[in-house]
Design a protein around this motif. Structure first.
Motif, PDB file in Angstrom:
ATOM      1  N   MET A   1       0.836  -1.211   0.000  1.00 48.06           N
ATOM      2  CA  MET A   1       0.000   0.000   0.000  1.00 48.06           C
ATOM      3  C   MET A   1       0.867   1.255   0.000  1.00 48.06           C
ATOM      4  SD  MET A   1      -3.137  -0.286  -0.409  1.00 48.06           S
ATOM      5  CE  MET A   1      -3.782   1.329   0.041  1.00 48.06           C
ATOM      6  N   HIS A   2       1.822   1.246   0.940  1.00 52.01           N
ATOM      7  CA  HIS A   2       2.670   2.407   1.078  1.00 52.01           C
ATOM      8  C   HIS A   2       3.434   2.687  -0.211  1.00 52.01           C
ATOM      9  CE1 HIS A   2       3.963   5.318   4.040  1.00 52.01           C
ATOM     10  NE2 HIS A   2       5.087   5.382   3.363  1.00 52.01           N
ATOM     11  N   ASN A   3       3.890   1.591  -0.856  1.00 52.27           N
ATOM     12  CA  ASN A   3       4.659   1.734  -2.083  1.00 52.27           C
ATOM     13  C   ASN A   3       3.844   2.357  -3.207  1.00 52.27           C
ATOM     14  OD1 ASN A   3       7.122   0.919  -1.248  1.00 52.27           O
ATOM     15  ND2 ASN A   3       6.797  -1.245  -1.721  1.00 52.27           N
ATOM     16  N   THR A   4       2.574   1.935  -3.309  1.00 51.80           N
ATOM     17  CA  THR A   4       1.711   2.480  -4.354  1.00 51.80           C
ATOM     18  C   THR A   4       1.519   3.979  -4.157  1.00 51.80           C
ATOM     19  OG1 THR A   4       0.542   0.405  -4.056  1.00 51.80           O
ATOM     20  CG2 THR A   4      -0.380   1.960  -5.634  1.00 51.80           C
ATOM     21  N   ALA A   5       1.268   4.382  -2.916  1.00 55.69           N
ATOM     22  CA  ALA A   5       1.063   5.799  -2.628  1.00 55.69           C
ATOM     23  C   ALA A   5       2.316   6.598  -2.961  1.00 55.69           C
ATOM     24  CB  ALA A   5       0.690   5.978  -1.161  1.00 55.69           C
ATOM     25  N   ASP A   6       3.465   6.028  -2.610  1.00 55.55           N
ATOM     26  CA  ASP A   6       4.734   6.691  -2.899  1.00 55.55           C
ATOM     27  C   ASP A   6       4.957   6.848  -4.396  1.00 55.55           C
ATOM     28  OD1 ASP A   6       5.845   7.471  -0.560  1.00 55.55           O
ATOM     29  OD2 ASP A   6       7.670   6.262  -0.787  1.00 55.55           O
ATOM     30  N   THR A   7       4.640   5.778  -5.150  1.00 55.74           N
ATOM     31  CA  THR A   7       4.777   5.838  -6.605  1.00 55.74           C
ATOM     32  C   THR A   7       3.922   6.960  -7.177  1.00 55.74           C
ATOM     33  OG1 THR A   7       5.005   3.447  -6.535  1.00 55.74           O
ATOM     34  CG2 THR A   7       4.701   4.434  -8.691  1.00 55.74           C
TER      35      THR A   7
ATOM     36  N   THR B   1       3.287  12.082  -9.886  1.00 53.21           N
ATOM     37  CA  THR B   1       2.657  13.405  -9.953  1.00 53.21           C
ATOM     38  C   THR B   1       3.710  14.497 -10.066  1.00 53.21           C
ATOM     39  OG1 THR B   1       0.903  12.561  -8.535  1.00 53.21           O
ATOM     40  CG2 THR B   1       1.025  14.942  -8.799  1.00 53.21           C
ATOM     41  N   ILE B   2       4.711  14.420  -9.189  1.00 54.17           N
ATOM     42  CA  ILE B   2       5.730  15.472  -9.175  1.00 54.17           C
ATOM     43  C   ILE B   2       6.522  15.492 -10.473  1.00 54.17           C
ATOM     44  CG2 ILE B   2       7.879  16.221  -8.067  1.00 54.17           C
ATOM     45  CD1 ILE B   2       6.677  15.403  -5.398  1.00 54.17           C
ATOM     46  N   PHE B   3       6.956  14.322 -10.933  1.00 55.85           N
ATOM     47  CA  PHE B   3       7.777  14.324 -12.144  1.00 55.85           C
ATOM     48  C   PHE B   3       6.943  14.544 -13.400  1.00 55.85           C
ATOM     49  CE2 PHE B   3      10.806  12.087  -9.248  1.00 55.85           C
ATOM     50  CZ  PHE B   3      11.719  13.136  -9.217  1.00 55.85           C
TER      51      PHE B   3
END
Lengths: 103, 234
Positions: free
Chosen positions: A1-7, A12-14
């Motif tokens: 879960m955490h990884n998906t949110a981080d991705t 978004t930023i890039f």
């Protein structure tokens, strides 16, 4: 879960960065293929002022009477003195003081 | 061949010319940092965003839309629309970048923000100016932007009501002061009126930030087609 949110965060930023950089460099590279005299030149010469003005008009209109007065004073100060910093400070202080008195 | 010295001089001059405007960049940056902290962005995510996106109003909209799960496509599209003006800003910088290599253009264009662009164009009309002046300004604005946003992020609790101190108005004040440095005289009356009216109408009719493009183009078109006295072309 955490990884998906981080991705998603980095996507978004890039994504936003790529789009913004593309516009910056695209404008410069396209410009060299455009004419440099006559109407087109007058168009390009006028752009800096008209873009900046368009950027602020809705926000200035929405700022209310106190904001209108502050905007007017900032504009007059900038026109008369040519001092950009002083002009900004005039506007911000007017709004801060005005709000302090409950406007 | 001592070719570095004039470039360094212009870099420094650009940095110095943007110091004052960077104070307000830092001020409204702190407001963004505050918002970002409330939305759960970490300081390093914000820092990477500053360094890579580097566009004030677009970053405000990004943080505003920052609700997990992140709507990646919507945010990127919103950024595209807000920053559409950079196409025109980039194009207006063409005279400054004449006789520079492609690699030079690719590096120097990244640090173009409204503030250092405005400062550079204002100076370009009066004195010989190089792209190093633009870059110096960009470094100054970028530093202030990072300092402002990160201290806002860190000191979130200190400025509990930024609007109380007129900080939300700093955006209008900054750009109002900047725009009138472009005032060239009476021949600007008609184009500027067209830009203001165009932006105000577009803002009520169109979503997002299209009004920036609409107003800018309406004003510039008026300048292009107005019966000018000092146009010199037919």
């Amino acid at each position: 879960m955490h990884n998906t949110a981080d991705t998603l965060v980095w996507l978004t930023i890039f994504g936003a960065a790529a789009v913004t950089y593309g516009l910056r460099i695209g404008g410069l590279l396209l410009a060299s293929k455009l004419p440099k005299t006559g109407r087109f030149k007058r168009f390009m010469d006028a752009l800096p002022g008209t873009i900046l003005l368009s950027l602020i008009v809705p926000a200035a209109l929405a700022a209310g009477p106190l904001g209108w007065i502050a905007t007017l004073c900032t504009a007059l100060c900038s026109l008369k003195t040519g001092n950009i910093f002083l002009s900004m400070v005039v506007g911000i202080v007017l709004v801060a003081v005005g709000r302090g008195y409950g406007f | 061949m001592n070719s570095r010295s004039p470039q360094l001089r212009d870099l420094r001059a650009g940095f110095a010319a943007n110091l004052v405007v960077s104070l307000s960049v830092g001020a409204y940056g702190s407001v963004l940092g505050l918002m970002a902290a409330q939305k759960g962005l970490t300081w390093y995510q914000l820092l990477v965003m500053n360094l890579s996106v580097f566009a004030g109003s677009a970053q405000f909209v990004m943080v505003d839309m920052w609700v997990p799960p992140l709507p990646v496509a919507e945010i990127v599209l919103a950024v595209l629309v807000i920053n559409m003006r950079y196409l025109l800003i980039g194009a207006s910088l063409n005279p400054l970048f004449q006789d520079t290599r492609l690699g030079h253009k690719f590096v120097f264009m990244h640090l173009v923000a409204d503030e250092n662009w405005a400062m550079t164009m204002a100076r370009f009309h009066k004195a010989p100016t190089t792209t190093w002046f633009l870059l110096g300004g960009g470094l100054c604005v970028q530093s202030a932007w990072c300092l402002g946003t990160l201290s806002g992020h860190g000191l979130g609790a200190v400025i509990a009501n930024p609007e109380r101190y007129g900080l939300d108005f700093s955006f209008v004040a900054v750009f109002t002061a900047l725009v009138f440095s472009f005032w060239k005289g009476r021949r600007d009356i008609l184009p500027w009126l067209a830009a203001a009216v165009g932006a105000a109408i577009a803002e009520t009719l169109l979503p997002g930030k299209w009004y920036i493009i609409c107003g800018g183009i309406a004003g510039a078109l008026t300048a292009a087609f107005a019966p000018g006295k000092d146009g010199g072309d037919a």
